[in-house]
Design an enzyme around this catalytic site. Structure first.
Site, PDB file in Angstrom:
ATOM      1  N   ASP A   8      -7.518  -7.357   0.372  1.00 22.46           N
ATOM      2  CA  ASP A   8      -6.605  -7.590   1.498  1.00 22.46           C
ATOM      3  C   ASP A   8      -7.391  -7.252   2.751  1.00 22.46           C
ATOM      4  O   ASP A   8      -8.278  -6.388   2.724  1.00 22.46           O
ATOM      5  CB  ASP A   8      -5.381  -6.677   1.445  1.00 22.46           C
ATOM      6  CG  ASP A   8      -5.704  -5.269   1.926  1.00 22.46           C
ATOM      7  OD1 ASP A   8      -6.322  -4.513   1.162  1.00 22.46           O
ATOM      8  OD2 ASP A   8      -5.377  -4.940   3.087  1.00 22.46           O
TER       9      ASP A   8
ATOM     10  N   ASP B   3       0.858  -1.177   0.000  1.00 24.95           N
ATOM     11  CA  ASP B   3       0.000   0.000   0.000  1.00 24.95           C
ATOM     12  C   ASP B   3       0.902   1.237   0.000  1.00 24.95           C
ATOM     13  O   ASP B   3       2.128   1.129   0.070  1.00 24.95           O
ATOM     14  CB  ASP B   3      -0.989  -0.028   1.172  1.00 24.95           C
ATOM     15  CG  ASP B   3      -0.285   0.093   2.511  1.00 24.95           C
ATOM     16  OD1 ASP B   3       0.911   0.417   2.549  1.00 24.95           O
ATOM     17  OD2 ASP B   3      -0.946  -0.133   3.539  1.00 24.95           O
TER      18      ASP B   3
END
Lengths: 378, 378
Positions: free
Chosen positions: A269, A93
């Site tokens: 996720d 991320d």
């Protein structure tokens, strides 16, 4: 030269998609669930144990890794794959979400965000360019643009401002990524716009104009009800290009995953399977089971005799209850493993169902089995 | 019918012995180190991971298991082997040591000891007969007599009293064990007598008169210097029968193990490799290494490129340092694994050295390598 990043759409069933992502570290079958390896480890699990659950890709957190041990240090040690001994694909991320949720004293400006580290109090700056640099240093197969992620509910004005800033950051992220891109490594843009369909559409179209290897939907699962989340997903995915993967960030429960796949999402996720596993909760074909509950104390049955994973077939509920009550590390390890294995089994089931065009039946049957609950045999 | 318990002395080299113990759940090569599985788990490790370090037997704690989840419950669930999914031999201690060290408000009487559970405050009684019953319910391949273990230094009067009580309890333990013994299961007596050689000899001779399948030396590593411990060991082992295994309880460091094997000990258990592993310390061929130390932060070398265990060869010191600083569960898991593997490698090295009559050389070379330390390459 690595094989270029690619997404192949293999089959559709309604809005649900069966596909394959190709990265420099291997292929990922979609819909895919990515276990979260926040600090360079999926908590408590050897990487080979993570792979044994069926995971083909893990997520790493830019925010945590940039603060400790540092992106330059990981690069000097050969990159994140080598550092954590995970040879398969990694998505990182951008750090945006954690800056908002974990750090105190942050200052948001056009250039980027300055925040106080939750570890040592140092002031740290993160810009779109630095986020790309960090992710390149880590060696992520898939990098994410820096965005501003706000909680919900929020005012239209606030949602609009954050979405537009995220778009300008998307453009800078793309430029920075092109400047240093290695063959086959990918960058995803992130659709923002809160719970407002028009702003979501505006964000998605602007990102497509910039052009990314994949598109994420961010800023959901931040406090809104599931139906609001699913409505935004359902209205956003048709705008996104069919030949690019779609990633719903930070989601979710098994039910969230099925509902989002039904609406055209390819990647997920979430910390739920590992975090809840560390707190005594198992996700199974029979629904969620709280192992801390006294009713499991003498139950010799395994959690799921039909599981693909030995841990769910071998250990009795009584043993898992004992480990949970005794706060034993092995309880956290076993339940994290069992939960990740269940998530991967669920994803594999969805992939198979889409391939044979019976996704709706699969979803209904899976929900019926959850609803049936965890029946105790006498 | 199981194969009867047996000890075969295969070779001697000075006082050091190479042997084999046969139990209903398989054979154990000696000298042997038993990882400690206090609450029905070697902390953090899957049983197959424990076996992969080379361990052929683990220790279970009567005190902890009788309080939670309870011996009768484990028996109803098929015994400790099945409960914890460990198919190889298990030795259980008698609970005596933990009653003394963990419980408050204990009352010691001729009949047994009454203590307040450290878990829920309930008053619990443990007698020699109940200790045997519990260990039979657990299904221990090797059970230990209940003894009274006192700390050192202590007065001669106190040491004498505790030793004599332990002898009377030994006799009752033997009687209780014979009354319910299953074929092939073994009972060990425990030599007490503090740091007094005459009392130790008296204890050993009286135990031999009662007759046990093996003999433990208890009440050491309780505060006395290493040379005192080794002197007691050296003076006790010659009294013990050569055709029975000898077990030094709760010991110790790698150096303790070698020194005790040199004095005729066959079996050990200790929490050091796992407990210290959980606190960032590694035991290696190069001596003990504190991974929390900042000098490891950028060290790309593995802990031991020659280790028999992949975990010691694959992960960099920098990664183990990172996990330790970040207090990540995987750091505890990896270092526990690496330490147990080193302990087993050390035991295997001793066994091989004794078999080829070069134990003294092996001991000297091993100590020289520890002393050389953990040299950092430039």
């Amino acid at each position: 030269m690595s094989e270029p990043f690619a997404f192949r759409l293999l089959k559709s069933d309604g809005a649900a998609r069966r596909g394959e992502i190709v990265t420099p570290h291997g292929a990922v079958q979609t819909p895919a669930f990515m276990p979260v390896g926040t600090q360079g480890t999926v908590k408590g699990l050897m990487p080979e144990a993570v792979a044994a659950t069926g995971a083909e890709i893990v997520l790493g957190n830019t925010y945590h890794l940039m603060l400790r041990p540092g992106a330059e240090r990981i690069a000097a040690l050969g990159g994140l794959h080598k550092f954590m001994n995970w040879p398969l694909p990694i998505l990182t991320d951008s750090g945006g979400f954690q800056v908002m949720s974990l750090s105190a004293l942050r200052r948001l400006e056009e250039h980027g965000v300055t925040f106080r580290s939750h570890l040592d109090g140092a002031m740290v700056e993160l810009s779109p360019e630095r986020a790309i640099e960090i992710q390149a240093l880590l060696g992520a197969d898939i990098a994410m643009q820096l965005d501003e992620c706000i909680g919900l509910p929020a005012t239209l004005e606030e949602i609009t401002r954050a979405m537009q800033l995220s778009l300008r950051w998307a453009e800078r992220s793309k430029r920075a990524f092109k400047g240093r891109a290695r063959d086959g490594y990918a960058l995803f843009g992130i659709v923002q716009g809160g719970d407002n369909p028009a702003l979501r559409a505006e964000s998605a179209r602007a990102l497509i104009d910039i052009g990314f290897d994949g598109y994420a939907i961010g800023g959901l699962a931040v406090g809104e009800p599931q139906d609001v989340m699913l409505k935004i997903v359902a209205e956003t995915t048709p705008i996104l290009p069919a030949d690019r993967p779609r990633y719903l960030m930070g989601v979710g429960t098994p039910d969230d995953l099925m509902a989002a796949v039904a609406r055209g999402i390819d990647m997920f996720d979430c910390v739920l399977p590992t975090r809840n596993g560390r707190h005594g909760m198992a996700f199974t074909r029979h629904g969620a089971i709280n192992l801390g509950n006294a009713r499991h104390a003498t139950d010799a049955r395994p959690l799921d005799e039909q599981s693909t994973h030995p841990a769910a077939r071998i250990y009795s509920r009584a043993y898992l209850h004992h480990l949970t009550k005794a706060n034993e590390m092995l309880g956290q390890v076993l339940l994290s493993t069992i939960n990740l294995a269940y998530y991967q089994t669920l994803m594999a089931g969805m992939r198979e169902a889409i391939a044979s065009e019976r996704f709706a039946d699969f979803q209904a049957a899976t929900k019926a089995q959850w609803a049936q609950g965890d029946i105790v045999t006498m």
